[in-house]
Design a protein around this motif. Structure first.
Motif, PDB file in Angstrom:
ATOM      1  N   ALA A 121       0.830  -1.215   0.000  1.00 36.80           N
ATOM      2  CA  ALA A 121       0.000   0.000   0.000  1.00 36.80           C
ATOM      3  C   ALA A 121       0.864   1.265   0.000  1.00 36.80           C
ATOM      4  O   ALA A 121       0.470   2.295  -0.552  1.00 36.80           O
ATOM      5  N   ALA A 122       2.040   1.191   0.610  1.00 36.77           N
ATOM      6  CA  ALA A 122       2.894   2.380   0.717  1.00 36.77           C
ATOM      7  C   ALA A 122       3.465   2.792  -0.637  1.00 36.77           C
ATOM      8  O   ALA A 122       3.747   3.966  -0.877  1.00 36.77           O
ATOM      9  N   ALA A 123       3.677   1.828  -1.508  1.00 31.90           N
ATOM     10  CA  ALA A 123       4.279   2.129  -2.812  1.00 31.90           C
ATOM     11  C   ALA A 123       3.548   1.292  -3.865  1.00 31.90           C
ATOM     12  O   ALA A 123       4.069   0.298  -4.371  1.00 31.90           O
ATOM     13  N   PRO A 124       2.321   1.708  -4.199  1.00 36.65           N
ATOM     14  CA  PRO A 124       1.458   0.848  -5.028  1.00 36.65           C
ATOM     15  C   PRO A 124       2.036   0.527  -6.408  1.00 36.65           C
ATOM     16  O   PRO A 124       1.704  -0.505  -6.977  1.00 36.65           O
ATOM     17  N   ASN A 125       2.919   1.397  -6.917  1.00 37.38           N
ATOM     18  CA  ASN A 125       3.494   1.115  -8.237  1.00 37.38           C
ATOM     19  C   ASN A 125       4.906   0.553  -8.174  1.00 37.38           C
ATOM     20  O   ASN A 125       5.594   0.474  -9.187  1.00 37.38           O
ATOM     21  N   GLY A 126       5.334   0.193  -6.983  1.00 38.26           N
ATOM     22  CA  GLY A 126       6.700  -0.319  -6.836  1.00 38.26           C
ATOM     23  C   GLY A 126       6.836  -1.739  -7.382  1.00 38.26           C
ATOM     24  O   GLY A 126       5.870  -2.502  -7.388  1.00 38.26           O
ATOM     25  N   TYR A 127       8.045  -2.059  -7.829  1.00 36.74           N
ATOM     26  CA  TYR A 127       8.333  -3.410  -8.330  1.00 36.74           C
ATOM     27  C   TYR A 127       8.930  -4.221  -7.187  1.00 36.74           C
ATOM     28  O   TYR A 127       9.996  -3.884  -6.678  1.00 36.74           O
ATOM     29  N   ARG A 128       8.223  -5.279  -6.779  1.00 34.07           N
ATOM     30  CA  ARG A 128       8.604  -5.995  -5.565  1.00 34.07           C
ATOM     31  C   ARG A 128       8.658  -7.499  -5.735  1.00 34.07           C
ATOM     32  O   ARG A 128       7.814  -8.082  -6.430  1.00 34.07           O
ATOM     33  N   TRP A 129       9.634  -8.098  -5.072  1.00 35.80           N
ATOM     34  CA  TRP A 129       9.666  -9.537  -4.900  1.00 35.80           C
ATOM     35  C   TRP A 129       9.523  -9.807  -3.405  1.00 35.80           C
ATOM     36  O   TRP A 129       9.773  -8.926  -2.590  1.00 35.80           O
ATOM     37  N   PHE A 130       9.128 -11.037  -3.076  1.00 41.31           N
ATOM     38  CA  PHE A 130       9.022 -11.384  -1.656  1.00 41.31           C
ATOM     39  C   PHE A 130      10.003 -12.499  -1.306  1.00 41.31           C
ATOM     40  O   PHE A 130      10.052 -13.522  -1.986  1.00 41.31           O
ATOM     41  N   GLN A 131      10.769 -12.277  -0.232  1.00 41.22           N
ATOM     42  CA  GLN A 131      11.724 -13.297   0.232  1.00 41.22           C
ATOM     43  C   GLN A 131      11.045 -14.192   1.235  1.00 41.22           C
ATOM     44  O   GLN A 131      10.430 -13.715   2.194  1.00 41.22           O
ATOM     45  N   ARG A 147      -0.790 -14.590   0.135  1.00 43.68           N
ATOM     46  CA  ARG A 147      -0.960 -13.153   0.361  1.00 43.68           C
ATOM     47  C   ARG A 147      -0.121 -12.337  -0.617  1.00 43.68           C
ATOM     48  O   ARG A 147      -0.616 -11.387  -1.217  1.00 43.68           O
ATOM     49  N   VAL A 148       1.147 -12.697  -0.790  1.00 40.39           N
ATOM     50  CA  VAL A 148       1.991 -11.858  -1.661  1.00 40.39           C
ATOM     51  C   VAL A 148       1.586 -11.991  -3.133  1.00 40.39           C
ATOM     52  O   VAL A 148       1.682 -11.028  -3.896  1.00 40.39           O
ATOM     53  N   GLU A 149       1.116 -13.184  -3.492  1.00 40.39           N
ATOM     54  CA  GLU A 149       0.590 -13.350  -4.859  1.00 40.39           C
ATOM     55  C   GLU A 149      -0.551 -12.369  -5.112  1.00 40.39           C
ATOM     56  O   GLU A 149      -0.573 -11.650  -6.100  1.00 40.39           O
ATOM     57  N   ALA A 150      -1.498 -12.350  -4.182  1.00 42.10           N
ATOM     58  CA  ALA A 150      -2.677 -11.496  -4.339  1.00 42.10           C
ATOM     59  C   ALA A 150      -2.306 -10.028  -4.334  1.00 42.10           C
ATOM     60  O   ALA A 150      -2.987  -9.197  -4.944  1.00 42.10           O
ATOM     61  N   LEU A 151      -1.198  -9.683  -3.665  1.00 44.02           N
ATOM     62  CA  LEU A 151      -0.785  -8.279  -3.555  1.00 44.02           C
ATOM     63  C   LEU A 151       0.063  -7.810  -4.730  1.00 44.02           C
ATOM     64  O   LEU A 151       0.480  -6.658  -4.775  1.00 44.02           O
ATOM     65  N   GLY A 152       0.370  -8.705  -5.649  1.00 43.58           N
ATOM     66  CA  GLY A 152       1.124  -8.285  -6.835  1.00 43.58           C
ATOM     67  C   GLY A 152       2.638  -8.309  -6.691  1.00 43.58           C
ATOM     68  O   GLY A 152       3.341  -7.693  -7.490  1.00 43.58           O
ATOM     69  N   TYR A 153       3.140  -8.997  -5.688  1.00 40.20           N
ATOM     70  CA  TYR A 153       4.595  -9.228  -5.654  1.00 40.20           C
ATOM     71  C   TYR A 153       4.926 -10.114  -6.851  1.00 40.20           C
ATOM     72  O   TYR A 153       4.160 -11.020  -7.186  1.00 40.20           O
ATOM     73  N   LYS A 154       6.067  -9.849  -7.506  1.00 39.43           N
ATOM     74  CA  LYS A 154       6.306 -10.455  -8.807  1.00 39.43           C
ATOM     75  C   LYS A 154       7.176 -11.714  -8.806  1.00 39.43           C
ATOM     76  O   LYS A 154       7.331 -12.362  -9.842  1.00 39.43           O
ATOM     77  N   ALA A 155       7.793 -12.047  -7.681  1.00 42.34           N
ATOM     78  CA  ALA A 155       8.589 -13.279  -7.622  1.00 42.34           C
ATOM     79  C   ALA A 155       8.742 -13.703  -6.165  1.00 42.34           C
ATOM     80  O   ALA A 155       8.599 -12.884  -5.249  1.00 42.34           O
TER      81      ALA A 155
END
Ligand code: FNR
Length: 360
Positions: A121-131, A147-155
């Motif tokens: 939510a803090a950076a809605p257009n940011g490109y993010r992966w989840f560790q 959760r991270v899938e639904a939130l749009g984390y990309k890897a």
């Protein structure tokens, strides 16, 4: 009072050292055992010499590259590190905003002090992966993946070098733990909290699963369509296995020297891994990157992108989002300059011819 000029990343390290509490500073700084590997991560870059080319019209330098098909402004992202709220009150939210502003990749740590929802939510257009780590209770791992899938984390970045936590002497001496007002937000209320149970870094001890093996990589693939990146590979043998198991990327990493001491500097194992992989998957690396010159050497030796761990925390400790942006800006400027000084006009022109192998 004259503000200190922040010229290079070491200035931020110095600032952080002076302004963080001893226990927090020691936690970020920590390496395992004698810290040989942590030190070597830095020293190894200093042993490498470059072969610059001249008269190549470097009036325009393009530092852009891509990771997993996504364009980023230059080949430096943020490695996953825990507990950003210890360095700055907004914690990971500041890190996420800085990386969004600079247009690069942020790998959010499992051990964040803000939740994956808050970070998104803090950076809605940011490109993010989840560790992620795998827990003995696989349902916990599964839930966070959903959760991270639904939130749009990309890897998904699966960290594989922590079957147990390395022995970090100062953390033991300081009896380091998260202060009560901070939480590992991703797991609030999810662990069975047993009164009086042992904690390790704010999580009940013995939750990580030391039995994880390649079959769990297959399990993760069956769970999620997200690309999987294995973080913590240091040999060509494991790189080959990773490719055979169908992962999409490898991060050459020794966890900043916090796990096995006596292992190699990451820049020293990068070439054998790049050679083994032969372009079948992307190879990234982290560990000891403090200058744009270090970035250039890593890219020349075949890394698609590098990631910074501790330097991002120093930036946070200095000025939150602005501090992380400054760190990334300095690295970007330094990288652009040494690209130009070595005759490279774009990232594709950075290759092994730039490295003086006779000296290594
Ligand atoms: C880490 N690292 C790490 N890695 C990971 O996969 N999950 C994590 O939660 C953490 N946490 C963490 C905390 C701190 C304080 C440090 C310093 C490191 C390792 C990190 O992703 C990376 O591999 C190293 O930090 C890279 O080395 P440099 O850039 O710190 O030299």
């Amino acid at each position: 009072c004259v503000e200190m000029a922040m010229v290079c990343l070491n200035d931020f390290e110095e600032y952080a050292k002076q302004h963080l509490s001893k226990a927090t500073g020691d936690y970020y700084d920590a390496g395992a055992d004698d810290c040989c590997t942590r030190e070597d991560n830095l020293l190894a870059y200093k042993r490498i010499r470059l072969r610059p080319r001249i008269l190549r019209d470097v009036s325009i330098n393009d530092t852009r590259t891509s990771v997993l098909g996504m364009e980023i402004s230059f080949p430096v992202g943020i490695a996953p590190t825990g507990f950003h709220c210890l360095a700055w009150h907004e914690g990971e939210l500041a890190t996420a905003r800085a990386t969004e502003a600079v247009n690069t990749c942020y790998i959010a740590s499992t051990y964040s002090t803000c939740s994956v929802e808050e970070i998104a939510a803090a950076a809605p257009n940011g490109y993010r992966w989840f560790q992620l780590y795998l827990y003995r209770d696989r349902k916990l791992s599964e839930q966070i993946v959903r959760r991270v899938e639904a939130l749009g984390y990309k890897a998904l970045v699966l960290t594989v070098d922590v079957p147990y936590t390395g022995k970090r002497r100062n953390d033991i001496r300081n009896q380091f733990k998260l202060p009560p007002h901070l939480k590992v937000k991703n797991f609030e209320g999810m662990f069975q909290e047993q009164a009086g149970s042992q904690e390790e870094y704010g999580i009940p001890a013995n939750t990580l699963d030391p039995s994880i093996s390649w079959k769990d990589v297959c399990w993760l693939q069956s769970l999620s369509r997200l690309p999987i990146i294995i973080k913590g590979i240091l040999t060509k043998e494991d790189a080959e296995l990773a490719v055979e198991h169908g992962v999409q990327g490898i991060i050459v990493s020794n966890h900043g020297g916090r796990q096995l001491d006596g292992g190699p500097a990451t820049i020293d194992c990068l070439p054998e891994i790049v050679d083994a992989v032969q372009g079948r998957v992307e190879v990234y690396m982290d560990g000891g990157i403090h200058t744009g010159n270090d970035v250039l050497k890593a890219i020349a030796l075949g890394a698609k992108c590098v990631f910074i761990g501790r330097p991002a925390i120093w930036g946070l400790a200095y000025k939150g989002e602005e501090g992380v942006r400054e760190i990334l800006q300095i690295l970007h400027d330094e990288f652009r300059l040494c690209m130009a000084l070595s005759g490279c006009r774009n990232v594709a022109e950075i290759n092994r011819n730039l490295i003086q192998f006779s000296r290594l």
